[in-house]
Design a protein around this motif. Sequence first.
Motif, PDB file in Angstrom:
ATOM      1  N   ASN A  85      -1.961   3.686   2.953  1.00 19.57           N
ATOM      2  CA  ASN A  85      -3.118   4.549   3.155  1.00 19.57           C
ATOM      3  C   ASN A  85      -2.606   5.771   3.982  1.00 19.57           C
ATOM      4  O   ASN A  85      -1.887   5.637   4.965  1.00 19.57           O
ATOM      5  N   HIS A  91     -16.370  -1.880   4.903  1.00 16.65           N
ATOM      6  CA  HIS A  91     -16.406  -2.560   3.508  1.00 16.65           C
ATOM      7  C   HIS A  91     -15.888  -3.955   3.952  1.00 16.65           C
ATOM      8  O   HIS A  91     -15.415  -3.978   5.127  1.00 16.65           O
ATOM      9  N   ASN A 111      -1.482   4.105   7.411  1.00 13.24           N
ATOM     10  CA  ASN A 111      -1.614   2.285   7.699  1.00 13.24           C
ATOM     11  C   ASN A 111      -1.042   1.623   6.502  1.00 13.24           C
ATOM     12  O   ASN A 111      -1.098   1.739   5.256  1.00 13.24           O
ATOM     13  N   THR A 155      -1.314  -2.061   4.948  1.00  9.35           N
ATOM     14  CA  THR A 155      -2.050  -3.332   4.935  1.00  9.35           C
ATOM     15  C   THR A 155      -1.248  -4.360   3.950  1.00  9.35           C
ATOM     16  O   THR A 155      -1.228  -4.088   2.591  1.00  9.35           O
TER      17      THR A 155
HETATM   18  C1  MD3 Z   1     -10.399  -6.540   8.930  1.00  5.83           C
HETATM   19  N1  MD3 Z   1      -7.595  -0.001   5.629  1.00  5.83           N
HETATM   20  O1  MD3 Z   1      -7.127  -0.706   3.340  1.00  5.83           O
HETATM   21  S1  MD3 Z   1      -6.567  -1.510   8.415  1.00  5.83           S
HETATM   22  C2  MD3 Z   1      -8.057  -1.131   3.731  1.00  5.83           C
HETATM   23  O2  MD3 Z   1      -6.693   1.695   8.632  1.00  5.83           O
HETATM   24  C3  MD3 Z   1      -8.340  -0.819   4.955  1.00  5.83           C
HETATM   25  O3  MD3 Z   1      -6.285   2.199   6.305  1.00  5.83           O
HETATM   26  C4  MD3 Z   1      -7.881   0.329   7.033  1.00  5.83           C
HETATM   27  O4  MD3 Z   1      -9.372  -1.480   5.501  1.00  5.83           O
HETATM   28  C5  MD3 Z   1      -6.949   1.428   7.529  1.00  5.83           C
HETATM   29  O5  MD3 Z   1      -8.813  -1.895   3.097  1.00  5.83           O
HETATM   30  C6  MD3 Z   1      -8.141  -0.732   8.079  1.00  5.83           C
HETATM   31  C7  MD3 Z   1      -7.151  -2.960   9.100  1.00  5.83           C
HETATM   32  C8  MD3 Z   1      -7.645  -3.808   8.487  1.00  5.83           C
HETATM   33  C9  MD3 Z   1      -7.332  -4.329   7.479  1.00  5.83           C
HETATM   34  C10 MD3 Z   1      -7.584  -5.271   6.392  1.00  5.83           C
HETATM   35  C11 MD3 Z   1      -8.723  -5.795   6.971  1.00  5.83           C
HETATM   36  C12 MD3 Z   1      -8.772  -4.543   8.782  1.00  5.83           C
HETATM   37  C13 MD3 Z   1      -9.362  -5.673   8.078  1.00  5.83           C
HETATM   38  C14 MD3 Z   1      -9.228  -7.254   6.395  1.00  5.83           C
HETATM   39  C15 MD3 Z   1     -10.304  -7.828   6.762  1.00  5.83           C
HETATM   40  C16 MD3 Z   1     -10.887  -7.566   8.254  1.00  5.83           C
END
Ligand code: MD3
Length: 201
Positions: A108, A119, A194, A196
């Motif tokens: 991302n 979400h 980011n 993931t």
């Molecule tokens: C907590 N991305 O791509 S990363 C995604 O920073 C997303 O781009 C965010 O949420 C970003 O779906 C957050 C941290 C993260 C990732 C996955 C998780 C936190 C989470 C799954 C479950 C709970």
Amino acid sequence: MEPFPDLPGFLYRPGALDPAARTDLLAEVQAAISIAPFYRPVTPGGKPFSVRMTNMGRVGWVSDRAGYRYQTTHPETGAPWPPIPATLLMLWDGLTGGSAPPDACLVNLYRDTARMGLHQDRDEADLTAPVVSVSLGDTAVFRIGRADGGPTRSIRLGSGDVCALTGPARLARHGIDRLLAGSSSLIPGGGRINLTLRRAT
Ligand code: MD3
Ligand code: FE
């Protein structure tokens, strides 16, 4: 560390990557982006995301008018996604205690006022497999709350910080409220990337 006692399984490792490791990882991600460029997905309702995305791995997460899914090819180029760098696979191993390897790494890109609404991640076949997240570049204000509701709270995710979402935290509600622009000079042109890592299929 587990910063929130009521969110067991939310593991937070500030500064897990040192500055040299951040630079090396960014170079690997930039090589992947040259094969699989960032694009702007749209929601199933047709609204563009403010975040730009691409993927590494056997499959990648995509969103368009047909919905959310994992697929083996880039939606614009039609090419397979580049592989997940070995350094990320080793990081996953260390944090998850050798859990079956990830097959997807969503990349991302946040610039300026990009954000991600609250979400849950639930497009994966096995919702008990962990998720690991790596932040590079500008610090983000990350929000997280329990799957079963109640308050959310914020934590800042800075460059080189790593999170693992395991056990009950796997279905936590989470999102990115905003960036602290200019807090890092890692990403050319500014912003935040980011990564993931997920086991999708
Ligand atoms: C907590 N991305 O791509 S990363 C995604 O920073 C997303 O781009 C965010 O949420 C970003 O779906 C957050 C941290 C993260 C990732 C996955 C998780 C936190 C989470 C799954 C479950 C709970
Ligand atoms: Fe998410």
